[in-house]
Design a protein around this motif. Sequence first.
Motif, PDB file in Angstrom:
ATOM      1  N   ALA A   1     -27.301 -31.072 -34.424  1.00 13.49           N
ATOM      2  CA  ALA A   1     -26.217 -30.833 -33.472  1.00 13.49           C
ATOM      3  C   ALA A   1     -26.826 -30.483 -32.131  1.00 13.49           C
ATOM      4  O   ALA A   1     -27.620 -29.555 -32.022  1.00 13.49           O
ATOM      5  CB  ALA A   1     -25.337 -29.691 -33.959  1.00 13.49           C
ATOM      6  N   GLU A   2     -26.463 -31.239 -31.120  1.00 12.33           N
ATOM      7  CA  GLU A   2     -26.898 -30.949 -29.760  1.00 12.33           C
ATOM      8  C   GLU A   2     -25.675 -30.542 -28.955  1.00 12.33           C
ATOM      9  O   GLU A   2     -24.680 -31.264 -28.919  1.00 12.33           O
ATOM     10  CB  GLU A   2     -27.571 -32.165 -29.135  1.00 12.33           C
ATOM     11  CG  GLU A   2     -28.160 -31.874 -27.779  1.00 12.33           C
ATOM     12  CD  GLU A   2     -28.926 -33.052 -27.229  1.00 12.33           C
ATOM     13  OE1 GLU A   2     -28.361 -33.771 -26.377  1.00 12.33           O
ATOM     14  OE2 GLU A   2     -30.081 -33.249 -27.658  1.00 12.33           O
ATOM     15  N   PHE A   3     -25.750 -29.391 -28.323  1.00 10.17           N
ATOM     16  CA  PHE A   3     -24.616 -28.794 -27.630  1.00 10.17           C
ATOM     17  C   PHE A   3     -24.980 -28.590 -26.164  1.00 10.17           C
ATOM     18  O   PHE A   3     -26.029 -28.039 -25.853  1.00 10.17           O
ATOM     19  CB  PHE A   3     -24.302 -27.448 -28.289  1.00 10.17           C
ATOM     20  CG  PHE A   3     -23.177 -26.684 -27.659  1.00 10.17           C
ATOM     21  CD1 PHE A   3     -21.867 -27.097 -27.823  1.00 10.17           C
ATOM     22  CD2 PHE A   3     -23.422 -25.543 -26.919  1.00 10.17           C
ATOM     23  CE1 PHE A   3     -20.825 -26.379 -27.258  1.00 10.17           C
ATOM     24  CE2 PHE A   3     -22.395 -24.825 -26.350  1.00 10.17           C
ATOM     25  CZ  PHE A   3     -21.089 -25.248 -26.522  1.00 10.17           C
ATOM     26  N   ARG A   4     -24.119 -29.068 -25.269  1.00  5.92           N
ATOM     27  CA  ARG A   4     -24.307 -28.878 -23.832  1.00  5.92           C
ATOM     28  C   ARG A   4     -23.079 -28.188 -23.269  1.00  5.92           C
ATOM     29  O   ARG A   4     -21.950 -28.554 -23.586  1.00  5.92           O
ATOM     30  CB  ARG A   4     -24.506 -30.217 -23.138  1.00  5.92           C
ATOM     31  CG  ARG A   4     -25.813 -30.883 -23.496  1.00  5.92           C
ATOM     32  CD  ARG A   4     -25.924 -32.279 -22.931  1.00  5.92           C
ATOM     33  NE  ARG A   4     -24.868 -33.202 -23.356  1.00  5.92           N
ATOM     34  CZ  ARG A   4     -24.773 -33.742 -24.566  1.00  5.92           C
ATOM     35  NH1 ARG A   4     -25.636 -33.442 -25.508  1.00  5.92           N
ATOM     36  NH2 ARG A   4     -23.793 -34.578 -24.849  1.00  5.92           N
ATOM     37  N   LEU A   5     -23.324 -27.207 -22.439  1.00  4.93           N
ATOM     38  CA  LEU A   5     -22.244 -26.426 -21.848  1.00  4.93           C
ATOM     39  C   LEU A   5     -22.451 -26.386 -20.339  1.00  4.93           C
ATOM     40  O   LEU A   5     -23.573 -26.174 -19.867  1.00  4.93           O
ATOM     41  CB  LEU A   5     -22.287 -25.010 -22.428  1.00  4.93           C
ATOM     42  CG  LEU A   5     -21.098 -24.106 -22.191  1.00  4.93           C
ATOM     43  CD1 LEU A   5     -19.855 -24.679 -22.852  1.00  4.93           C
ATOM     44  CD2 LEU A   5     -21.390 -22.744 -22.764  1.00  4.93           C
ATOM     45  N   THR A   6     -21.376 -26.603 -19.601  1.00  8.61           N
ATOM     46  CA  THR A   6     -21.433 -26.569 -18.146  1.00  8.61           C
ATOM     47  C   THR A   6     -20.358 -25.631 -17.635  1.00  8.61           C
ATOM     48  O   THR A   6     -19.203 -25.725 -18.057  1.00  8.61           O
ATOM     49  CB  THR A   6     -21.205 -27.982 -17.547  1.00  8.61           C
ATOM     50  OG1 THR A   6     -22.125 -28.891 -18.125  1.00  8.61           O
ATOM     51  CG2 THR A   6     -21.374 -27.970 -16.044  1.00  8.61           C
ATOM     52  N   GLY A   7     -20.749 -24.750 -16.726  1.00  9.65           N
ATOM     53  CA  GLY A   7     -19.791 -23.869 -16.084  1.00  9.65           C
ATOM     54  C   GLY A   7     -19.837 -24.071 -14.587  1.00  9.65           C
ATOM     55  O   GLY A   7     -20.916 -24.234 -14.011  1.00  9.65           O
ATOM     56  N   THR A   8     -18.675 -24.080 -13.956  1.00  4.11           N
ATOM     57  CA  THR A   8     -18.621 -24.241 -12.513  1.00  4.11           C
ATOM     58  C   THR A   8     -17.912 -23.050 -11.878  1.00  4.11           C
ATOM     59  O   THR A   8     -17.036 -22.430 -12.494  1.00  4.11           O
ATOM     60  CB  THR A   8     -17.886 -25.542 -12.115  1.00  4.11           C
ATOM     61  OG1 THR A   8     -16.574 -25.515 -12.664  1.00  4.11           O
ATOM     62  CG2 THR A   8     -18.621 -26.763 -12.618  1.00  4.11           C
ATOM     63  N   GLY A   9     -18.297 -22.745 -10.639  1.00  5.78           N
ATOM     64  CA  GLY A   9     -17.664 -21.660  -9.899  1.00  5.78           C
ATOM     65  C   GLY A   9     -17.727 -20.355 -10.670  1.00  5.78           C
ATOM     66  O   GLY A   9     -18.773 -19.988 -11.209  1.00  5.78           O
ATOM     67  N   ALA A  17     -24.268 -19.777 -28.523  1.00  7.23           N
ATOM     68  CA  ALA A  17     -23.956 -21.053 -29.176  1.00  7.23           C
ATOM     69  C   ALA A  17     -24.831 -21.384 -30.378  1.00  7.23           C
ATOM     70  O   ALA A  17     -24.298 -21.792 -31.419  1.00  7.23           O
ATOM     71  CB  ALA A  17     -23.993 -22.192 -28.154  1.00  7.23           C
ATOM     72  N   PRO A  18     -26.164 -21.236 -30.315  1.00  5.39           N
ATOM     73  CA  PRO A  18     -26.964 -21.634 -31.486  1.00  5.39           C
ATOM     74  C   PRO A  18     -26.566 -20.891 -32.758  1.00  5.39           C
ATOM     75  O   PRO A  18     -26.482 -21.508 -33.825  1.00  5.39           O
ATOM     76  CB  PRO A  18     -28.402 -21.293 -31.084  1.00  5.39           C
ATOM     77  CG  PRO A  18     -28.386 -21.290 -29.586  1.00  5.39           C
ATOM     78  CD  PRO A  18     -27.010 -20.820 -29.203  1.00  5.39           C
ATOM     79  N   LEU A  19     -26.301 -19.597 -32.655  1.00  7.62           N
ATOM     80  CA  LEU A  19     -25.899 -18.833 -33.839  1.00  7.62           C
ATOM     81  C   LEU A  19     -24.556 -19.312 -34.375  1.00  7.62           C
ATOM     82  O   LEU A  19     -24.387 -19.485 -35.581  1.00  7.62           O
ATOM     83  CB  LEU A  19     -25.820 -17.345 -33.507  1.00  7.62           C
ATOM     84  CG  LEU A  19     -27.140 -16.663 -33.160  1.00  7.62           C
ATOM     85  CD1 LEU A  19     -26.881 -15.238 -32.689  1.00  7.62           C
ATOM     86  CD2 LEU A  19     -28.070 -16.689 -34.349  1.00  7.62           C
ATOM     87  N   GLY A  20     -23.609 -19.525 -33.487  1.00  5.63           N
ATOM     88  CA  GLY A  20     -22.281 -19.977 -33.905  1.00  5.63           C
ATOM     89  C   GLY A  20     -22.306 -21.371 -34.501  1.00  5.63           C
ATOM     90  O   GLY A  20     -21.694 -21.618 -35.550  1.00  5.63           O
ATOM     91  N   ILE A  21     -23.021 -22.281 -33.862  1.00  4.88           N
ATOM     92  CA  ILE A  21     -23.083 -23.656 -34.360  1.00  4.88           C
ATOM     93  C   ILE A  21     -23.780 -23.691 -35.717  1.00  4.88           C
ATOM     94  O   ILE A  21     -23.305 -24.340 -36.650  1.00  4.88           O
ATOM     95  CB  ILE A  21     -23.794 -24.568 -33.339  1.00  4.88           C
ATOM     96  CG1 ILE A  21     -22.929 -24.710 -32.077  1.00  4.88           C
ATOM     97  CG2 ILE A  21     -24.099 -25.933 -33.943  1.00  4.88           C
ATOM     98  CD1 ILE A  21     -23.645 -25.360 -30.910  1.00  4.88           C
ATOM     99  N   ARG A  22     -24.913 -23.006 -35.831  1.00  6.79           N
ATOM    100  CA  ARG A  22     -25.636 -22.979 -37.104  1.00  6.79           C
ATOM    101  C   ARG A  22     -24.747 -22.385 -38.212  1.00  6.79           C
ATOM    102  O   ARG A  22     -24.649 -22.940 -39.306  1.00  6.79           O
ATOM    103  CB  ARG A  22     -26.929 -22.169 -36.981  1.00  6.79           C
ATOM    104  CG  ARG A  22     -27.766 -22.189 -38.258  1.00  6.79           C
ATOM    105  CD  ARG A  22     -29.115 -21.509 -38.077  1.00  6.79           C
ATOM    106  NE  ARG A  22     -29.981 -22.323 -37.225  1.00  6.79           N
ATOM    107  CZ  ARG A  22     -30.325 -22.015 -35.969  1.00  6.79           C
ATOM    108  NH1 ARG A  22     -29.913 -20.912 -35.404  1.00  6.79           N
ATOM    109  NH2 ARG A  22     -31.105 -22.814 -35.284  1.00  6.79           N
TER     110      ARG A  22
END
Length: 142
Positions: A103-111, A124-129
Amino acid sequence: MRSVTTVRVRFAAPPDVVFDHLADPRRRPEWQSSLRAVEMLDEGAPRLGMRWIDKTSVGAAPTMEITRFERPRAWSESGAWRGITAELDLAFTPDGDGTMVAAEFRLTGTGPWTLPAIGLTRLAPLGIRGDLRRAARSLTGR
Protein backbone atom coordinates in the motif's frame (compact mmCIF):
# COMPACT_ATOMS: atom_id res chain seq x y z
CA MET A 1 3.11 19.48 1.37
CA ARG A 2 3.17 15.98 -0.09
CA SER A 3 4.49 12.82 1.54
CA VAL A 4 4.53 9.15 0.51
CA THR A 5 4.16 6.19 2.86
CA THR A 6 4.51 2.52 1.88
CA VAL A 7 3.29 -0.44 3.96
CA ARG A 8 3.33 -4.17 3.14
CA VAL A 9 1.02 -6.83 4.62
CA ARG A 10 0.74 -10.51 3.67
CA PHE A 11 -2.71 -12.07 3.16
CA ALA A 12 -3.32 -15.83 3.34
CA ALA A 13 -5.45 -15.87 0.19
CA PRO A 14 -4.82 -15.62 -3.58
CA PRO A 15 -4.58 -12.18 -5.26
CA ASP A 16 -8.03 -12.26 -6.91
CA VAL A 17 -9.74 -12.99 -3.58
CA VAL A 18 -7.74 -10.30 -1.75
CA PHE A 19 -8.35 -7.79 -4.54
CA ASP A 20 -12.11 -8.35 -4.46
CA HIS A 21 -12.15 -7.98 -0.67
CA LEU A 22 -10.17 -4.72 -0.59
CA ALA A 23 -11.55 -3.12 -3.77
CA ASP A 24 -15.19 -3.03 -2.66
CA PRO A 25 -15.87 0.27 -0.83
CA ARG A 26 -18.99 -1.21 0.80
CA ARG A 27 -16.80 -3.66 2.75
CA ARG A 28 -14.44 -1.00 4.08
CA PRO A 29 -16.20 -0.39 7.43
CA GLU A 30 -15.58 -4.08 8.24
CA TRP A 31 -11.83 -3.50 8.42
CA GLN A 32 -11.00 0.22 8.22
CA SER A 33 -10.90 1.44 11.81
CA SER A 34 -11.62 5.11 11.02
CA LEU A 35 -14.88 4.42 9.17
CA ARG A 36 -18.37 4.43 10.61
CA ALA A 37 -20.08 3.96 7.24
CA VAL A 38 -19.79 4.39 3.50
CA GLU A 39 -22.35 6.33 1.48
CA MET A 40 -22.31 5.04 -2.09
CA LEU A 41 -22.70 7.66 -4.82
CA ASP A 42 -22.56 5.00 -7.55
CA GLU A 43 -24.23 1.60 -7.45
CA GLY A 44 -23.17 -1.73 -8.92
CA ALA A 45 -19.97 -3.72 -8.78
CA PRO A 46 -16.70 -1.95 -7.93
CA ARG A 47 -15.17 -0.42 -11.06
CA LEU A 48 -13.01 2.40 -12.33
CA GLY A 49 -14.65 5.74 -11.53
CA MET A 50 -16.93 4.40 -8.76
CA ARG A 51 -17.52 7.10 -6.12
CA TRP A 52 -18.56 7.14 -2.47
CA ILE A 53 -18.29 9.21 0.70
CA ASP A 54 -16.36 7.89 3.69
CA LYS A 55 -18.18 8.67 6.94
CA THR A 56 -15.33 8.74 9.45
CA SER A 57 -15.41 8.49 13.23
CA VAL A 58 -13.76 11.93 13.52
CA GLY A 59 -16.39 13.65 11.38
CA ALA A 60 -14.45 14.03 8.13
CA ALA A 61 -16.41 12.97 5.06
CA PRO A 62 -14.08 12.78 2.07
CA THR A 63 -15.49 12.08 -1.37
CA MET A 64 -13.65 9.03 -2.73
CA GLU A 65 -13.18 7.57 -6.22
CA ILE A 66 -11.59 4.42 -7.64
CA THR A 67 -8.86 5.70 -9.97
CA ARG A 68 -7.26 2.39 -10.97
CA PHE A 69 -8.91 -1.01 -11.29
CA GLU A 70 -6.68 -3.74 -12.73
CA ARG A 71 -7.95 -6.97 -11.18
CA PRO A 72 -6.09 -8.71 -9.56
CA ARG A 73 -2.85 -6.68 -9.79
CA ALA A 74 -3.52 -3.06 -8.85
CA TRP A 75 -6.20 -0.83 -7.36
CA SER A 76 -6.13 2.88 -6.43
CA GLU A 77 -8.41 5.45 -4.88
CA SER A 78 -8.27 9.17 -4.36
CA GLY A 79 -10.17 11.26 -1.88
CA ALA A 80 -10.60 14.91 -1.01
CA TRP A 81 -11.99 16.74 1.99
CA ARG A 82 -11.55 20.45 2.51
CA GLY A 83 -7.83 21.21 1.91
CA ILE A 84 -6.59 17.64 2.14
CA THR A 85 -6.29 15.13 -0.67
CA ALA A 86 -5.20 11.53 -0.25
CA GLU A 87 -4.30 8.79 -2.70
CA LEU A 88 -3.96 5.10 -1.92
CA ASP A 89 -2.41 2.60 -4.34
CA LEU A 90 -2.58 -1.13 -3.66
CA ALA A 91 -0.38 -3.64 -5.50
CA PHE A 92 -1.20 -7.35 -5.20
CA THR A 93 1.69 -9.81 -5.69
CA PRO A 94 1.43 -13.61 -5.40
CA ASP A 95 3.43 -14.78 -2.38
CA GLY A 96 3.48 -18.57 -2.06
CA ASP A 97 -0.10 -19.59 -1.33
CA GLY A 98 -1.01 -16.02 -0.38
CA THR A 99 -0.68 -12.43 -1.50
CA MET A 100 1.62 -9.59 -0.54
CA VAL A 101 -0.26 -6.30 -0.58
CA ALA A 102 1.87 -3.17 -0.90
CA ALA A 103 0.00 0.00 0.00
CA GLU A 104 1.40 3.35 -1.04
CA PHE A 105 -0.27 6.36 0.52
CA ARG A 106 0.18 10.01 -0.50
CA LEU A 107 -1.29 12.91 1.39
CA THR A 108 -1.35 16.55 0.33
CA GLY A 109 -2.39 19.51 2.44
CA THR A 110 -2.84 23.04 1.19
CA GLY A 111 -3.10 26.35 3.04
CA PRO A 112 -4.26 25.91 6.64
CA TRP A 113 -4.57 22.16 6.01
CA THR A 114 -0.80 21.70 5.57
CA LEU A 115 -0.09 21.10 9.27
CA PRO A 116 -2.98 18.66 9.80
CA ALA A 117 -1.77 16.78 6.69
CA ILE A 118 1.71 16.49 8.20
CA GLY A 119 0.24 15.02 11.39
CA LEU A 120 -1.92 12.58 9.46
CA THR A 121 1.05 11.52 7.35
CA ARG A 122 2.99 10.60 10.48
CA LEU A 123 0.10 8.48 11.78
CA ALA A 124 -0.78 6.92 8.41
CA PRO A 125 1.67 3.96 8.40
CA LEU A 126 0.32 2.64 11.71
CA GLY A 127 -3.30 3.05 10.65
CA ILE A 128 -2.82 1.56 7.19
CA ARG A 129 -0.84 -1.41 8.52
CA GLY A 130 -3.42 -2.05 11.24
CA ASP A 131 -6.33 -1.77 8.82
CA LEU A 132 -4.72 -4.12 6.30
CA ARG A 133 -3.96 -6.64 9.03
CA ARG A 134 -7.60 -6.41 10.15
CA ALA A 135 -8.68 -6.94 6.52
CA ALA A 136 -6.42 -9.99 6.27
CA ARG A 137 -7.97 -11.45 9.42
CA SER A 138 -11.53 -10.68 8.30
CA LEU A 139 -10.87 -12.37 4.97
CA THR A 140 -9.52 -15.60 6.44
CA GLY A 141 -11.53 -15.64 9.66
CA ARG A 142 -8.40 -15.63 11.83
